[in-house]
Enzyme design. Structure first.
Site, PDB file in Angstrom:
ATOM      1  N   LEU A  12       0.840  -1.209   0.000  1.00  8.46           N
ATOM      2  CA  LEU A  12       0.000   0.000   0.000  1.00  8.46           C
ATOM      3  C   LEU A  12       0.874   1.258   0.000  1.00  8.46           C
ATOM      4  CD1 LEU A  12      -2.800  -0.984   2.532  1.00  8.46           C
ATOM      5  CD2 LEU A  12      -2.493  -1.620   0.118  1.00  8.46           C
ATOM      6  N   ALA A  13       0.675   2.082  -1.003  1.00  5.79           N
ATOM      7  CA  ALA A  13       1.518   3.279  -1.136  1.00  5.79           C
ATOM      8  C   ALA A  13       0.735   4.449  -1.715  1.00  5.79           C
ATOM      9  CB  ALA A  13       2.725   2.962  -2.022  1.00  5.79           C
ATOM     10  N   ALA A  14      -0.557   4.501  -1.415  1.00  6.03           N
ATOM     11  CA  ALA A  14      -1.389   5.543  -2.024  1.00  6.03           C
ATOM     12  C   ALA A  14      -1.648   6.719  -1.093  1.00  6.03           C
ATOM     13  CB  ALA A  14      -2.724   4.944  -2.464  1.00  6.03           C
ATOM     14  N   ARG A  19       1.664  13.773   7.392  1.00  5.88           N
ATOM     15  CA  ARG A  19       2.469  14.086   8.573  1.00  5.88           C
ATOM     16  C   ARG A  19       3.944  14.331   8.248  1.00  5.88           C
ATOM     17  NH1 ARG A  19      -0.166   8.970  11.636  1.00  5.88           N
ATOM     18  NH2 ARG A  19      -0.534   8.425   9.463  1.00  5.88           N
ATOM     19  N   ASP A 110       5.365   2.125   4.032  1.00  5.49           N
ATOM     20  CA  ASP A 110       6.081   3.009   4.966  1.00  5.49           C
ATOM     21  C   ASP A 110       6.657   2.255   6.153  1.00  5.49           C
ATOM     22  OD1 ASP A 110       3.800   2.406   6.411  1.00  5.49           O
ATOM     23  OD2 ASP A 110       3.296   4.484   6.903  1.00  5.49           O
ATOM     24  N   GLU A 162      -8.497   1.598  15.776  1.00  2.07           N
ATOM     25  CA  GLU A 162      -7.516   2.633  15.472  1.00  2.07           C
ATOM     26  C   GLU A 162      -7.343   3.557  16.669  1.00  2.07           C
ATOM     27  OE1 GLU A 162      -5.605   3.097  12.249  1.00  2.07           O
ATOM     28  OE2 GLU A 162      -6.046   1.077  12.965  1.00  2.07           O
ATOM     29  N   ARG A 340      35.145  14.210  -8.391  1.00  2.00           N
ATOM     30  CA  ARG A 340      33.823  14.331  -9.010  1.00  2.00           C
ATOM     31  C   ARG A 340      33.629  13.260 -10.085  1.00  2.00           C
ATOM     32  NH1 ARG A 340      34.018  20.345 -10.808  1.00  2.00           N
ATOM     33  NH2 ARG A 340      32.060  19.740 -11.812  1.00  2.00           N
ATOM     34  N   TYR A 373      43.407  21.694  -9.780  1.00  2.00           N
ATOM     35  CA  TYR A 373      42.132  21.335 -10.391  1.00  2.00           C
ATOM     36  C   TYR A 373      42.418  20.567 -11.676  1.00  2.00           C
ATOM     37  CZ  TYR A 373      37.869  21.383 -13.024  1.00  2.00           C
ATOM     38  OH  TYR A 373      36.789  20.966 -13.765  1.00  2.00           O
ATOM     39  N   ASN A 393      39.869  23.920 -18.370  1.00  2.00           N
ATOM     40  CA  ASN A 393      39.106  23.123 -19.342  1.00  2.00           C
ATOM     41  C   ASN A 393      37.981  23.915 -19.991  1.00  2.00           C
ATOM     42  OD1 ASN A 393      37.848  23.254 -16.804  1.00  2.00           O
ATOM     43  ND2 ASN A 393      36.609  21.457 -17.238  1.00  2.00           N
TER      44      ASN A 393
HETATM   45  C1  UD1 Z   1      -2.159   1.897   9.683  1.00  2.00           C
HETATM   46  C2  UD1 Z   1      -3.200   0.998  10.309  1.00  2.00           C
HETATM   47  C3  UD1 Z   1      -2.896   0.872  11.794  1.00  2.00           C
HETATM   48  C4  UD1 Z   1      -1.500   0.330  11.979  1.00  2.00           C
HETATM   49  C5  UD1 Z   1      -0.473   1.170  11.239  1.00  2.00           C
HETATM   50  C6  UD1 Z   1       0.860   0.480  11.231  1.00  2.00           C
HETATM   51  C7  UD1 Z   1      -5.303   1.255   9.095  1.00  2.00           C
HETATM   52  C8  UD1 Z   1      -6.646   1.889   9.099  1.00  2.00           C
HETATM   53  N1  UD1 Z   1      -4.522   1.556  10.130  1.00  2.00           N
HETATM   54  O1  UD1 Z   1      -2.287   3.183  10.267  1.00  2.00           O
HETATM   55  O2  UD1 Z   1      -3.835  -0.013  12.408  1.00  2.00           O
HETATM   56  O3  UD1 Z   1      -1.172   0.277  13.356  1.00  2.00           O
HETATM   57  O4  UD1 Z   1      -0.872   1.346   9.864  1.00  2.00           O
HETATM   58  O5  UD1 Z   1       1.867   1.272  10.677  1.00  2.00           O
HETATM   59  O6  UD1 Z   1      -5.001   0.475   8.211  1.00  2.00           O
HETATM   60  N2  UD1 Z   1      -2.535   3.969   2.238  1.00  2.00           N
HETATM   61  C9  UD1 Z   1      -3.105   3.760   0.996  1.00  2.00           C
HETATM   62  N3  UD1 Z   1      -4.346   4.278   0.761  1.00  2.00           N
HETATM   63  C10 UD1 Z   1      -5.033   4.959   1.693  1.00  2.00           C
HETATM   64  C11 UD1 Z   1      -4.443   5.163   2.972  1.00  2.00           C
HETATM   65  C12 UD1 Z   1      -3.182   4.635   3.204  1.00  2.00           C
HETATM   66  O7  UD1 Z   1      -2.508   3.148   0.129  1.00  2.00           O
HETATM   67  O8  UD1 Z   1      -6.141   5.395   1.404  1.00  2.00           O
HETATM   68  C13 UD1 Z   1      -1.171   3.444   2.482  1.00  2.00           C
HETATM   69  C14 UD1 Z   1      -0.174   4.520   2.837  1.00  2.00           C
HETATM   70  O9  UD1 Z   1       0.500   4.999   1.675  1.00  2.00           O
HETATM   71  C15 UD1 Z   1       0.790   3.808   3.765  1.00  2.00           C
HETATM   72  C16 UD1 Z   1      -0.078   2.717   4.378  1.00  2.00           C
HETATM   73  O10 UD1 Z   1      -1.208   2.582   3.575  1.00  2.00           O
HETATM   74  O11 UD1 Z   1       1.865   3.197   3.072  1.00  2.00           O
HETATM   75  C17 UD1 Z   1      -0.483   3.069   5.802  1.00  2.00           C
HETATM   76  O12 UD1 Z   1      -1.194   4.289   5.793  1.00  2.00           O
HETATM   77  P1  UD1 Z   1      -1.097   5.288   7.021  1.00  2.00           P
HETATM   78  O13 UD1 Z   1      -1.989   6.436   6.743  1.00  2.00           O
HETATM   79  O14 UD1 Z   1       0.321   5.564   7.366  1.00  2.00           O
HETATM   80  O15 UD1 Z   1      -1.773   4.393   8.169  1.00  2.00           O
HETATM   81  P2  UD1 Z   1      -1.537   4.527   9.724  1.00  2.00           P
HETATM   82  O16 UD1 Z   1      -2.306   5.691  10.233  1.00  2.00           O
HETATM   83  O17 UD1 Z   1      -0.110   4.458  10.041  1.00  2.00           O
HETATM   84 CA    CA Z   2       1.777   4.508   8.810  1.00  2.00          CA
END
Ligand code: UD1
Ligand code: CA
Length: 491
Positions: A12-14, A19, A110, A162, A340, A373, A393
């Protein structure tokens, strides 16, 4: 399909990474020379899954471009406007075959210290216990921000709450959700559409899947990781630095165990892809970045930063900044050298104090020992460049090359006005400005003959400190010549 091989890993990376307060998407921030998403992809690949899916959204083009370099085989899934980790996984499943069976592992983009080994253990345990979902958990001293794992009186996992939605009692729970799971593919696909957004963030939480599966009578397992660092996520820059320091500590320790002496581990920073030979010594305040390769018996530092360099066996690099440079075996560099891009120092060659080089290839034993140089140049084997030499140069419009042959010896304080060639075995006098080619074996001089005007200071600056000093010296000289001295000066 082996039990430890997932059918798919969904990363998941969306998320926005709000923060981080950054113009760069969170998952592209780096730690140990690798992006956060890069770490997740390396761990995912180590499980040898059939598919790796990356769910993108926020700043998707930048993330997609980066992922295509880090892992060209990864499949991209776009998350739509519906927020939440649950929706993200749903979008990830949408790009996978509908009849996918087996285990789907979900990881976060992350969570950079998570290892492929931990994911393999998770998958194996998940399959062995026959759970529909297994979540990696950790017990943290400070669980702030994480989802808390809810268990019933018998200890079975019944769900997750959460941090933002938790009651005071739930906040006291120290077992947290790492955000990393193994799911049975079919169960996950059937459950996700039932996840709502009735929570403080109005997001569709993946974490809700756990409670739904439990209520349906499915088994939810917890895979506790004692190495809690592996479960920690980066949400802000304080966590990025904290996890970065721990990641580095692990890398440095690994190299020490492999035969590298690190004088001060706390000020030594090694990127993930650096390789070091045996009996390397790293002095304090040294950073080695990128895909640097260091041979055996090399001494590096103190106060040295090297990026994407190759250092040969037995070389010494002291107080140096170097990028995209190759240093031959037994060569010495520094102190205070700046190498360099495109610099090659020959075997047993030398780049000395206060020398800057760029796109410069030096042959075996060639030396630039002091204050120079060297830009866009080739220096043949065994040649020595005099102190304070400038390879000019750049004519203000174009860059040009200078070629110095083998075993040439150029004088101090020379300027080589490129393009120009100094032949094999040639010599130049001190202060020479070389504008025309010097043929092999020639001596080039460009300064006029020296002329001394006797008594100039005493006649032009009478009474000055310089004139008085000269006067005393000249008088003493005349007295000596007059035979009044005790000692005769034979010269
Ligand atoms: C999330 C978990 C939490 C857990 C924590 C661990 C949920 C609701 N919460 O919280 O229980 O303890 O991770 O680190 O899952 N992302 C998406 N799409 C979205 C939102 C997030 O792809 O719509 C991805 C983010 O890019 C990130 C990951 O999901 O890589 C986690 O998202 P983040 O917002 O950091 O979740 P946390 O609040 O940390
Ligand atoms: Ca997180």
């Amino acid at each position: 399909m082996s039990a430890t091989r997932p059918a798919a890993v969904v990363v998941l990376a969306a998320g926005g990474g709000t923060r981080m307060k950054s113009a760069t998407p969170k998952v592209l921030h780096t730690l140990g020379g690798r992006s956060l998403i890069g770490h997740a992809l390396v761990a995912a690949r180590e499980t040898e899954p059939d598919h790796v899916v990356v769910v993108v959204g926020h700043d998707r083009d930048r993330v997609v471009e980066h992922v295509s370099v880090e892992d060209p085989m990864a499949v991209i899934a776009d998350q739509d406007d519906t927020p939440g980790t649950g929706r993200a996984v749903e979008c990830g499943l949408a790009v996978l075959p509908e009849d996918l069976v087996g285990t789907v592992v979900v990881t976060m983009g992350d969570t950079p210290l998570l290892s492929g080994h931990a994911l393999r253990d998770l998958t194996a345990g998940h399959v062995a216990t026959g759970c529909a979902a297994t979540v990696i958990t950790a017990t943290l001293d400070d669980p702030t921000g994480y989802g808390r794992i809810l268990r019933d009186d018998g200890g079975a996992v019944v769900g997750n709450v959460e941090h933002k939605d938790a009651t005071a009692g739930q906040l006291a729970i120290t077992e947290v959700n790492s955000g990393i799971y193994a799911f049975d593919a079919a169960t996950l696909r059937a459950t996700l559409p039932r996840v709502g957004n009735d929570n403080s963030q109005a997001e569709r939480y993946l974490t809700d899947v756990l409670a739904i599966i439990h209520k349906d009578g499915g088994r939810v397992g917890a895979h506790r990781l004692d190495d809690t660092w592996q479960t920690e996520g980066v949400n802000d820059r304080v966590q990025l630095a904290r996890l970065g320091a721990e990641y580095n500590r692990r890398i440095v320790e690994r190299w020490m165990r492999a035969g590298v002496t690190v004088i001060d581990p706390a000020t030594t920073w090694l990127d993930a892809d650096v390789t070091l030979g045996v009996d390397v010594t790293i002095h304090p305040n040294t950073q080695i970045h990128g895909a640097s390769t260091i041979g055996s018996d090399v001494a590096i530092g103190p106060d040295t930063t090297l990026t994407d360099v190759e250092i040969g066996d037995g070389a010494t690099v002291v107080r140096t900044q170097g990028t995209l440079a190759v240093v031959g075996a037994g060569a010495t560099v520094g102190p205070f050298a700046y190498l360099r891009a495109g610099t090659t120092v020959g075997v047993h060659g030398k780049i000395g104090a206060f020398v800057e080089t760029k796109n410069a290839q030096l042959g075996a034993g060639a030396k630039v020992p002091h204050l120079s140089y060297v830009g866009d140049a080739e220096i043949g084997a065994g040649s020595n460049i005099g102190a304070g030499t400038i390879f000019a140069n750049y004519d203000g419009v174009d860059k040009h090359r200078t070629t110095v042959g083998e075993h040439a010896k150029t004088g101090a304080n020379n300027t080589f006005v490129a393009p120009v060639t100094i032949g094999d075995g040639a010599v130049t006098g001190g202060g020479t400005v070389v504008r025309r080619d010097v043929s092999p074996g020639s001596l080039a001089v460009s300064t006029g003959p020296q002329r001394n005007i006797e008594g100039w200071v005493e006649s032009r600056r009478p009474g000055s400190a310089a004139a008085m000093a000269a006067g005393r010296r000249n008088e003493a000289g005349r007295a000596d010549k007059g035979g009044g001295a005790d000692q005769a000066d034979s010269t």
